[in-house]
Design a protein around this motif. Structure first.
Motif: not given
Length: 351
Positions: A54, A58, A104, A163
């Protein structure tokens, strides 16, 4: 200072998207059956190790997932360094590895390269993204859409909390959990946003002239400290750094003094309990402490933003909400538009 057009309401997108989170979280939980089916496929593969890839916000969600994998699944887990593949062209043996790529947008070239390479080298690949048909989702064997809807503000808010919840529901389902600890998160998020309004406004007035802030936490909440520091830096341009409470005491605490604001994430559970020594130490050095979390009421702090209590393993979903509101409020108080942070775009493409 960034100039603001008179026909633009500063921060309106960020404010609206923060407010959407209770509904987003409730909707995601209602659709958990799809995630549970994917978890069954992961169980069949019986991975022996998990890797998480990530960037940006994230990456903090991936850090949270690392704790979940190690604690709830009992598997070793690590965070990928994409440059080992994109710059150094490494081709590691990834048989029996679960690779979870978190993005994302699902459009970052380095995460796409990591996922493609990992799949080719034997890993079971899963993409967690807000864009169902993204290149990343198509490159992975399995995809988890978080369903947060279009996010207009540059600073991620609803996509971040969604998330976190998606990763929790996935990992909990892999251990054959029922998701019960997440069932009330939508309602608790609504309660948290309502009840934190006054304390956040007070914190904005207290810290609007702060030059630097240290965010710290232990355990699952360490991800919340990292995300809080990022939000403060990218919206109100504070010099904000995040540390594990343990790492803070191993050296960086030497830089803490009466001119330092400390944002301490402290929720009920083992991580929050481990923060007591940290807070005692920074208070002794004269730092101004703002405690956020379900255990904030009992923390040694100058100011507190209490949150509803929930299971420690899902607390980060709630902890980030007042931090987002604080970042929004400080940006506006300092004369900036958090919807248009200087030098940033919604999608950052790196290799």
């Amino acid at each position: 200072m960034t100039s603001i057009s008179p026909d633009v309401t500063p921060g309106k997108h960020m404010a609206a998207e923060i407010a959407e989170q209770p509904a987003v979280l409730s909707g995601l939980y209602a659709n958990r059956a799809e995630i549970a089916q994917l978890a069954e496929a992961i169980r069949r593969h019986r991975p022996r190790f998990a890797l998480l890839a990530a960037r940006g916000s994230s990456d903090h969600a991936a850090l949270y997932a690392k704790y979940l994998v190690e604690v709830l699944l009992g598997l070793p887990a690590g965070l990928v360094s994409p440059s080992t593949i994109t710059l150094y062209e490494a081709e590691p043996d990834l048989r029996d590895v679960l690779l979870i790529a978190v993005s994302q947008s699902g459009g970052s070239p380095d995460l796409l390269a990591v996922t493609e390479t990992a799949r080719a080298r034997g890993a079971l690949t899963v993409a967690v993204s807000n864009t169902a048909d993204s290149p990343l989702a198509n490159a992975a064997q399995y995809a988890v859409p978080i369903g947060a809807g279009t996010e207009t503000a540059v600073a991620a808010t609803k996509t971040y909390s969604a998330t976190l919840l998606a990763l929790y529901l996935l990992i909990d389902a892999v251990r054959e959990g029922t998701g019960e600890h997440a069932a009330a998160l939508g309602e608790l998020a609504e309660q948290a946003l309502t009840e934190c309004t006054g304390p956040v406004e007070e914190a904005v007035q207290r810290y609007r002239f702060a030059d630097r802030m240290v965010a710290c936490a232990r355990g699952y909440s360490y991800a919340s400290a990292c995300e809080s520091a990022l939000k403060l830096a990218e919206t109100s341009y504070l010099h904000a750094r995040a540390y594990s409470g343990a790492d803070l005491l191993h050296g960086p605490v030497a830089a803490v003094d009466p001119e330092t604001a400390v944002l301490a994430i402290t929720s009920a559970g083992r991580g929050g309990a481990a923060m007591h020594e940290v807070l005692d130490t920074v208070r002794q050095r004269g730092a101004d402490v703002l405690a956020v979390g379900s255990a904030a009421t009992h923390a040694p702090a100058a100011q507190r933003i209490p949150l509803p209590e929930c299971a420690e393993e899902v607390a980060p979903v709630l902890e980030v909400l007042p931090a987002q509101r604080l970042a929004l409020g400080l940006a506006l108080a300092r004369g900036f538009d958090p919807d248009q942070p200087r030098g940033l775009n919604k999608v950052t493409r790196t290799r």
